[in-house]
Design an enzyme around this catalytic site. Structure first.
Site, mmCIF file in Angstrom:
data_model
loop_
_atom_site.group_PDB
_atom_site.id
_atom_site.type_symbol
_atom_site.label_atom_id
_atom_site.label_comp_id
_atom_site.label_asym_id
_atom_site.label_seq_id
_atom_site.Cartn_x
_atom_site.Cartn_y
_atom_site.Cartn_z
ATOM 1 N N SER A 1 -32.464 -53.785 -6.705
ATOM 2 C CA SER A 1 -33.282 -52.579 -6.696
ATOM 3 C C SER A 1 -34.267 -52.641 -5.540
ATOM 4 C CB SER A 1 -34.042 -52.438 -8.027
ATOM 5 O OG SER A 1 -34.713 -51.199 -8.094
ATOM 6 N N ASP A 2 -34.591 -51.477 -5.021
ATOM 7 C CA ASP A 2 -35.599 -51.388 -3.968
ATOM 8 C C ASP A 2 -36.304 -50.046 -4.101
ATOM 9 O OD1 ASP A 2 -36.564 -52.865 -1.460
ATOM 10 O OD2 ASP A 2 -36.312 -50.811 -0.753
ATOM 11 N N GLN A 3 -37.539 -49.997 -3.628
ATOM 12 C CA GLN A 3 -38.321 -48.780 -3.778
ATOM 13 C C GLN A 3 -39.204 -48.551 -2.566
ATOM 14 O OE1 GLN A 3 -41.904 -48.611 -6.431
ATOM 15 N NE2 GLN A 3 -40.629 -47.179 -7.586
#
Length: 196
Positions: free
Chosen positions: A70-72
């Site tokens: 995941s990345d944001q």
């Protein structure tokens, strides 16, 4: 039939705490990934690329597993804000965001290392900020020190007081892991948080 190994490709305590909510045993692994954006790379493309890159970075350690990456990013007027790192940058981010709308893009990847199939998606979250005074910003930063958080706040605690409203399908995405969509991906792969 034994349960598939589930791996969170992240050292983020926020993502770990979110995944723990599902009550599924999992391992964590630190992905060695350059998180820099490529020239002209749109935020949605960046978070998808990095979510998958993080999952693939640890895949060699788990030949028959489901790996979550995941990345944001937080964006204001199309510009990626990033994690402030310092109080001065956090003040600048919150002053700039005051009374405006931040768009968070959270990329999610579920990689099946047995089949090498990666499922990816982006979950957007619109955060409408209250108009903030400098005293409110200073008071908030004194209490939470969110210098490792995109947008300079922790929505899961006092940071929620900075908001007018949130627009999203999954409020967990704002913290860094869209659990509603992840649950669907996991169920399709044979891991059901609710049991049968």
């Amino acid at each position: 039939m034994p349960r598939r190994v589930l791996v969170l490709a992240s050292t983020s305590p926020y993502r770990r705490a979110l995944l723990e909510r599902l009550g599924i045993p999992f391992h964590t692994a630190a992905p060695a990934v350059d998180e820099g954006a490529r020239p002209g790379e749109p935020p949605q493309v960046l978070v998808l690329r990095l979510a998958e890159a993080k999952a693939r970075a640890v895949a060699g350690q788990y030949p028959d597993a489901l790996i979550i990456g995941s990345d944001q990013v937080a964006c204001l007027d199309g510009e990626i804000l990033g994690k402030p790192g310092t109080r001065a940058r956090a003040i600048a981010q919150l002053e700039r965001a005051s009374g405006r709308t931040l768009l968070f893009q959270t990329g999610l990847c579920l990689l099946n290392t047995k089949t090498d199939v990666a499922q990816t998606l982006v979950e957007p979250v619109g955060v409408h900020m209250r108009r903030l005074t400098r005293a409110q910003i200073d008071g908030y930063l004194d209490r939470e020190q969110p210098f490792d958080c995109a947008g300079s706040f922790k929505s899961e605690s006092l940071g929620i007081a900075l908001f007018e409203r949130i627009e999203c399908d999954d409020p967990n995405a704002l913290i860094g892991l869209p659990l509603i969509r992840l649950t669907r991906l996991l169920e399709a792969a044979g891991i059901t948080p609710l049991g049968a």
